[in-house]
Scaffold this motif. Structure first.
Motif, PDB file in Angstrom:
ATOM      1  N   ILE A   2      20.039  42.114  26.904  1.00  0.00           N
ATOM      2  CA  ILE A   2      19.195  40.998  27.303  1.00  0.00           C
ATOM      3  C   ILE A   2      19.637  39.777  26.500  1.00  0.00           C
ATOM      4  O   ILE A   2      19.720  39.826  25.280  1.00  0.00           O
ATOM      5  N   PHE A   3      19.925  38.689  27.204  1.00  0.00           N
ATOM      6  CA  PHE A   3      20.382  37.461  26.564  1.00  0.00           C
ATOM      7  C   PHE A   3      19.518  36.315  27.060  1.00  0.00           C
ATOM      8  O   PHE A   3      19.229  36.210  28.249  1.00  0.00           O
ATOM      9  N   ALA A   4      19.087  35.458  26.146  1.00  0.00           N
ATOM     10  CA  ALA A   4      18.298  34.301  26.553  1.00  0.00           C
ATOM     11  C   ALA A   4      18.377  33.223  25.491  1.00  0.00           C
ATOM     12  O   ALA A   4      18.703  33.495  24.333  1.00  0.00           O
ATOM     13  N   PRO A   6      15.564  30.816  24.523  1.00  0.00           N
ATOM     14  CA  PRO A   6      14.176  30.418  24.793  1.00  0.00           C
ATOM     15  C   PRO A   6      13.688  29.235  23.968  1.00  0.00           C
ATOM     16  O   PRO A   6      12.490  29.020  23.835  1.00  0.00           O
ATOM     17  N   GLY A  48      15.135  29.018  29.696  1.00  0.00           N
ATOM     18  CA  GLY A  48      15.180  30.178  28.808  1.00  0.00           C
ATOM     19  C   GLY A  48      15.275  31.487  29.569  1.00  0.00           C
ATOM     20  O   GLY A  48      14.819  32.530  29.078  1.00  0.00           O
ATOM     21  N   ARG A  50      16.050  35.001  31.067  1.00  0.00           N
ATOM     22  CA  ARG A  50      16.571  36.213  30.434  1.00  0.00           C
ATOM     23  C   ARG A  50      17.625  36.836  31.343  1.00  0.00           C
ATOM     24  O   ARG A  50      17.361  37.129  32.504  1.00  0.00           O
ATOM     25  N   LYS A  52      20.677  39.757  32.147  1.00  0.00           N
ATOM     26  CA  LYS A  52      21.200  41.096  31.892  1.00  0.00           C
ATOM     27  C   LYS A  52      22.726  41.052  31.983  1.00  0.00           C
ATOM     28  O   LYS A  52      23.325  40.007  32.216  1.00  0.00           O
ATOM     29  N   THR A 154       7.674  28.228  35.167  1.00  0.00           N
ATOM     30  CA  THR A 154       8.342  28.412  33.880  1.00  0.00           C
ATOM     31  C   THR A 154       8.486  27.090  33.141  1.00  0.00           C
ATOM     32  O   THR A 154       8.183  26.989  31.949  1.00  0.00           O
TER      33      THR A 154
END
Length: 208
Positions: A2-4, A6, A48, A50, A52, A154
């Motif tokens: 998981i990459f974000a 935020p 931000g 998320r 995969k 969001t």
């Protein structure tokens, strides 16, 4: 995986080089225009989102995709390869990673979120010079687009100051000549964000 990024939700901005690499995502590498940031970069930095593994490969943020169940096998292979004195460390690592990576088997890029929503992402975020333009575009299509509705929801959760500063930072970051220049800019920005009364303090408080 998981990459974000935020940061806009806590009243900050994508730092540690984000203003350098986000405007230079490989999806928009063919562009020669300066000061224009591609839709996916703006989208990731402002929302931000998320990501995969398949999205990271699609965007060019990651270079190899290896299933979780093979990570221990990969670890052992890296240990074995780096014990070989006849090869440079970089060559050893690159060879091992590539031997474990098979994009055709492990990653279906057509099913990646960014790929499936790329048209709408570019429509709303590509080359935009203001947050108002982005919001206006999303508002204009939200009646027919679940993506637009979700993205608007969001953005409403993010710090308005961070959204504006982040977009401007990406535009300026696309024009700098080196990552050193980008990091200098980010340092100055971070000092302003640390001032008493900034959104950053409230963002951290709310998150905790």
């Amino acid at each position: 995986t998981i990459f974000a990024m935020p940061e806009t939700k806590i009243g900050l901005f994508p730092d540690v080089g984000g203003t350098w690499w986000i405007p230079r995502l490989k999806l928009y590498r063919d562009r020669q225009r300066k000061g224009v940031v591609g839709g996916v970069g703006n989208y990731l930095a402002l929302t931000g989102a998320r990501l995969k593994g398949d999205d990271l490969i699609y965007a060019g943020i990651a270079t190899h995709f290896i299933p979780s169940e093979r990570l221990n096998e990969l670890k052992l292979a890296l240990i074995d390869a780096t014990n070989n004195p006849t090869q440079s460390l970089g060559d050893c690592v690159a060879g091992v990673l590539m031997s474990f990576h098979d994009e055709k088997v492990n990653v279906d890029l057509d099913k990646a979120f960014l790929s499936k929503n790329r048209k709408e992402i570019d429509q709303a975020f590509d080359g935009k010079q203001s947050v108002e333009d982005i919001v206006s575009t999303l508002e204009s299509v939200k009646s027919d687009s679940q993506f637009a509705k979700t993205t608007l929801d969001t953005l409403k959760q993010m710090s308005p100051t961070s959204l504006k500063v982040t977009l401007e930072a990406l535009i300026r970051g696309s024009k700098v000549q080196s990552i050193e220049e980008a990091l200098d800019m980010e340092y100055r920005m971070s000092q302003a964000f640390m001032r008493k009364g900034s959104d950053f303090y409230e963002g951290i408080r709310a998150a905790l």
